[in-house]
Design a protein around this motif. Structure first.
Motif, PDB file in Angstrom:
ATOM      1  N   ARG A 116       0.924  -0.790  -0.359  1.00 42.22           N
ATOM      2  CA  ARG A 116      -0.262   0.001  -0.016  1.00 42.22           C
ATOM      3  C   ARG A 116       0.520   1.239   0.297  1.00 42.22           C
ATOM      4  O   ARG A 116       1.524   1.370   0.706  1.00 42.22           O
ATOM      5  CB  ARG A 116      -1.155  -0.058   1.409  1.00 42.22           C
ATOM      6  CG  ARG A 116      -1.870   0.861   1.451  1.00 42.22           C
ATOM      7  CD  ARG A 116      -3.102   0.718   2.007  1.00 42.22           C
ATOM      8  NE  ARG A 116      -3.904   1.589   1.782  1.00 42.22           N
ATOM      9  CZ  ARG A 116      -5.117   2.044   1.457  1.00 42.22           C
ATOM     10  NH1 ARG A 116      -5.408   0.664   0.538  1.00 42.22           N
ATOM     11  NH2 ARG A 116      -5.917   2.792   2.005  1.00 42.22           N
ATOM     12  N   TYR A 117       0.330   2.029  -0.841  1.00 47.00           N
ATOM     13  CA  TYR A 117       0.860   3.932  -0.890  1.00 47.00           C
ATOM     14  C   TYR A 117      -0.141   4.156  -0.953  1.00 47.00           C
ATOM     15  O   TYR A 117      -0.821   4.305  -1.461  1.00 47.00           O
ATOM     16  CB  TYR A 117       2.083   3.480  -2.254  1.00 47.00           C
ATOM     17  CG  TYR A 117       2.710   4.798  -3.002  1.00 47.00           C
ATOM     18  CD1 TYR A 117       3.699   5.112  -1.745  1.00 47.00           C
ATOM     19  CD2 TYR A 117       2.256   6.170  -3.374  1.00 47.00           C
ATOM     20  CE1 TYR A 117       4.379   6.498  -1.879  1.00 47.00           C
ATOM     21  CE2 TYR A 117       2.426   7.206  -3.685  1.00 47.00           C
ATOM     22  CZ  TYR A 117       3.591   7.549  -2.664  1.00 47.00           C
ATOM     23  OH  TYR A 117       3.990   8.997  -2.671  1.00 47.00           O
ATOM     24  N   PHE A 144       2.317  -7.883   6.411  1.00 48.00           N
ATOM     25  CA  PHE A 144       1.798  -9.496   6.106  1.00 48.00           C
ATOM     26  C   PHE A 144       0.934 -10.233   6.599  1.00 48.00           C
ATOM     27  O   PHE A 144       0.599 -10.269   7.683  1.00 48.00           O
ATOM     28  CB  PHE A 144       3.407  -9.801   6.630  1.00 48.00           C
ATOM     29  CG  PHE A 144       4.643  -9.694   5.776  1.00 48.00           C
ATOM     30  CD1 PHE A 144       4.490  -9.755   4.506  1.00 48.00           C
ATOM     31  CD2 PHE A 144       5.243  -7.939   6.203  1.00 48.00           C
ATOM     32  CE1 PHE A 144       6.111  -9.494   4.397  1.00 48.00           C
ATOM     33  CE2 PHE A 144       5.702  -7.393   5.947  1.00 48.00           C
ATOM     34  CZ  PHE A 144       6.705  -8.036   4.588  1.00 48.00           C
ATOM     35  N   HIS A 145       0.521 -11.694   6.010  1.00 48.97           N
ATOM     36  CA  HIS A 145      -0.992 -11.713   6.448  1.00 48.97           C
ATOM     37  C   HIS A 145       0.014 -13.502   6.539  1.00 48.97           C
ATOM     38  O   HIS A 145      -0.077 -14.187   5.856  1.00 48.97           O
ATOM     39  CB  HIS A 145      -2.391 -12.200   5.692  1.00 48.97           C
ATOM     40  CG  HIS A 145      -2.428 -11.153   5.255  1.00 48.97           C
ATOM     41  ND1 HIS A 145      -3.542 -10.504   5.775  1.00 48.97           N
ATOM     42  CD2 HIS A 145      -2.291  -9.965   4.341  1.00 48.97           C
ATOM     43  CE1 HIS A 145      -4.014  -9.199   5.558  1.00 48.97           C
ATOM     44  NE2 HIS A 145      -3.402  -9.168   3.986  1.00 48.97           N
ATOM     45  N   VAL A 200       0.846  -8.260  10.067  1.00 51.44           N
ATOM     46  CA  VAL A 200       1.778  -7.112  10.586  1.00 51.44           C
ATOM     47  C   VAL A 200       2.024  -6.313   9.033  1.00 51.44           C
ATOM     48  O   VAL A 200       2.270  -6.754   8.667  1.00 51.44           O
ATOM     49  CB  VAL A 200       3.366  -8.407  11.216  1.00 51.44           C
ATOM     50  CG1 VAL A 200       3.997  -7.714  11.036  1.00 51.44           C
ATOM     51  CG2 VAL A 200       3.061  -9.583  12.495  1.00 51.44           C
ATOM     52  N   THR A 201       1.945  -5.387   9.584  1.00 59.90           N
ATOM     53  CA  THR A 201       2.329  -3.554   8.391  1.00 59.90           C
ATOM     54  C   THR A 201       3.363  -3.291   8.931  1.00 59.90           C
ATOM     55  O   THR A 201       3.752  -3.039  10.253  1.00 59.90           O
ATOM     56  CB  THR A 201       1.402  -3.189   8.903  1.00 59.90           C
ATOM     57  OG1 THR A 201      -0.165  -3.894   8.311  1.00 59.90           O
ATOM     58  CG2 THR A 201       1.318  -1.812   7.701  1.00 59.90           C
ATOM     59  N   TRP A 202       4.201  -3.576   8.374  1.00 61.21           N
ATOM     60  CA  TRP A 202       6.128  -2.497   7.739  1.00 61.21           C
ATOM     61  C   TRP A 202       5.683  -1.229   7.129  1.00 61.21           C
ATOM     62  O   TRP A 202       5.146  -1.543   6.273  1.00 61.21           O
ATOM     63  CB  TRP A 202       6.789  -3.384   7.518  1.00 61.21           C
ATOM     64  CG  TRP A 202       7.683  -4.764   8.443  1.00 61.21           C
ATOM     65  CD1 TRP A 202       6.706  -5.810   9.282  1.00 61.21           C
ATOM     66  CD2 TRP A 202       8.768  -4.555   9.499  1.00 61.21           C
ATOM     67  NE1 TRP A 202       7.014  -6.218  10.396  1.00 61.21           N
ATOM     68  CE2 TRP A 202       8.866  -5.362  10.008  1.00 61.21           C
ATOM     69  CE3 TRP A 202      10.070  -3.125   9.422  1.00 61.21           C
ATOM     70  CZ2 TRP A 202       9.899  -5.585  11.229  1.00 61.21           C
ATOM     71  CZ3 TRP A 202      10.715  -3.763  10.355  1.00 61.21           C
ATOM     72  CH2 TRP A 202      10.519  -5.077  11.380  1.00 61.21           C
ATOM     73  N   ARG A 204      14.454  -8.785   4.280  1.00 66.94           N
ATOM     74  CA  ARG A 204      14.524  -8.937   5.792  1.00 66.94           C
ATOM     75  C   ARG A 204      14.297  -8.288   6.692  1.00 66.94           C
ATOM     76  O   ARG A 204      14.472  -6.661   6.126  1.00 66.94           O
ATOM     77  CB  ARG A 204      16.263  -9.327   5.806  1.00 66.94           C
ATOM     78  CG  ARG A 204      16.266  -9.707   7.203  1.00 66.94           C
ATOM     79  CD  ARG A 204      18.330 -10.090   7.171  1.00 66.94           C
ATOM     80  NE  ARG A 204      18.124 -10.978   5.741  1.00 66.94           N
ATOM     81  CZ  ARG A 204      18.907 -12.353   6.324  1.00 66.94           C
ATOM     82  NH1 ARG A 204      18.371 -12.538   6.640  1.00 66.94           N
ATOM     83  NH2 ARG A 204      19.366 -12.264   4.445  1.00 66.94           N
ATOM     84  N   LEU A 205      13.860  -8.233   7.710  1.00 70.03           N
ATOM     85  CA  LEU A 205      12.525  -7.797   8.379  1.00 70.03           C
ATOM     86  C   LEU A 205      13.632  -7.656   9.397  1.00 70.03           C
ATOM     87  O   LEU A 205      13.805  -9.215   9.816  1.00 70.03           O
ATOM     88  CB  LEU A 205      11.695  -7.269   8.572  1.00 70.03           C
ATOM     89  CG  LEU A 205      10.511  -6.899   6.691  1.00 70.03           C
ATOM     90  CD1 LEU A 205       9.373  -7.339   7.305  1.00 70.03           C
ATOM     91  CD2 LEU A 205      11.691  -5.895   6.436  1.00 70.03           C
ATOM     92  N   GLN A 206      14.214  -7.270  10.519  1.00 72.33           N
ATOM     93  CA  GLN A 206      14.367  -7.642  11.494  1.00 72.33           C
ATOM     94  C   GLN A 206      14.078  -6.774  13.207  1.00 72.33           C
ATOM     95  O   GLN A 206      14.065  -5.272  13.055  1.00 72.33           O
ATOM     96  CB  GLN A 206      16.224  -7.390  11.820  1.00 72.33           C
ATOM     97  CG  GLN A 206      16.860  -8.090  13.061  1.00 72.33           C
ATOM     98  CD  GLN A 206      18.233  -7.933  12.696  1.00 72.33           C
ATOM     99  OE1 GLN A 206      18.422  -8.418  11.262  1.00 72.33           O
ATOM    100  NE2 GLN A 206      18.617  -7.762  13.746  1.00 72.33           N
ATOM    101  N   VAL A 207      13.294  -7.326  13.901  1.00 67.98           N
ATOM    102  CA  VAL A 207      13.273  -6.744  15.438  1.00 67.98           C
ATOM    103  C   VAL A 207      14.481  -7.363  16.941  1.00 67.98           C
ATOM    104  O   VAL A 207      14.600  -7.986  16.705  1.00 67.98           O
ATOM    105  CB  VAL A 207      11.898  -6.675  15.683  1.00 67.98           C
ATOM    106  CG1 VAL A 207      11.698  -6.030  17.016  1.00 67.98           C
ATOM    107  CG2 VAL A 207      10.746  -5.815  14.716  1.00 67.98           C
ATOM    108  N   GLY A 208      14.833  -6.472  17.149  1.00 67.63           N
ATOM    109  CA  GLY A 208      15.754  -7.518  17.851  1.00 67.63           C
ATOM    110  C   GLY A 208      16.991  -8.231  17.538  1.00 67.63           C
ATOM    111  O   GLY A 208      17.239  -8.077  16.225  1.00 67.63           O
ATOM    112  N   GLY A 209      16.716  -8.918  17.813  1.00 71.26           N
ATOM    113  CA  GLY A 209      17.796 -10.403  17.573  1.00 71.26           C
ATOM    114  C   GLY A 209      16.867 -11.818  16.733  1.00 71.26           C
ATOM    115  O   GLY A 209      17.058 -11.930  15.524  1.00 71.26           O
ATOM    116  N   ASP A 210      15.038 -10.753  16.662  1.00 68.90           N
ATOM    117  CA  ASP A 210      14.565 -11.760  15.404  1.00 68.90           C
ATOM    118  C   ASP A 210      14.510 -10.735  14.863  1.00 68.90           C
ATOM    119  O   ASP A 210      14.366 -10.006  13.631  1.00 68.90           O
ATOM    120  CB  ASP A 210      13.083 -12.108  16.209  1.00 68.90           C
ATOM    121  CG  ASP A 210      13.002 -12.304  17.692  1.00 68.90           C
ATOM    122  OD1 ASP A 210      14.055 -13.574  17.915  1.00 68.90           O
ATOM    123  OD2 ASP A 210      12.135 -12.201  18.202  1.00 68.90           O
TER     124      ASP A 210
END
Length: 145
Positions: free
Chosen positions: A28-29, A41-42, A49-51, A87-93
């Motif tokens: 989406r834009y 992401f479904h 989850v939306t990034w 590649r999406l990253q949050v902390g170590g995940d």
């Protein structure tokens, strides 16, 4: 005037070297946030989850490795424009997704027709001024009523 571009793309969620599965991802834009794209992401069994990240990062990442911090985008093969890794990253995940490049390019082309790259600032300023004007009008109506 706020407009948007949407698309749904099937991406592979790469859980490990041996395991991946395909999931729908909504792209989406919106002209109300002209510098960003949103990917929702479904994942099976989880809430969507939306990034949100820079549209320019996605544009650049289709053709060459780029990104710092939490979002990295790169062609799967730098010699061929076929697939893109996100590649999406949050902390170590972290989560790794693979998408076919043509649907991403088509989506980005549609966003460029709506707001050409490099023209986002003018639109952002216009929306900010419009929001300020609407806020003033509403405030005046409320104080008069």
């Amino acid at each position: 005037m706020r407009e948007s571009v949407q698309a749904e793309v099937m991406m592979s969620f790469l859980v490990s070297e041996e395991l991946s599965f395909r999931i729908p991802v909504e792209l989406r834009y919106e002209t109300s946030d002209p510098y960003a794209v949103r990917l929702t992401f479904h994942l099976p069994g989880d809430a969507p989850v939306t990034w949100a990240f820079g549209r320019e990062l996605l544009v650049d990442g289709v053709g060459r490795p780029c990104g710092e911090g939490d979002v990295h985008i790169a062609p799967a093969d730098t010699e061929v424009l076929g697939e893109v890794l996100i590649r999406l990253q949050v902390g170590g995940d972290q989560a790794l997704f693979r998408s076919s490049a043509p649907p991403l390019v088509a989506f980005l082309d549609r966003t460029d027709k709506l707001v050409p790259l490099g023209q986002e600032g003018a639109l952002a300023d216009f929306d900010a001024h419009l929001d300020e004007a609407l806020d003033r009008i509403l405030a005046e109506e409320q104080s008069a009523g």
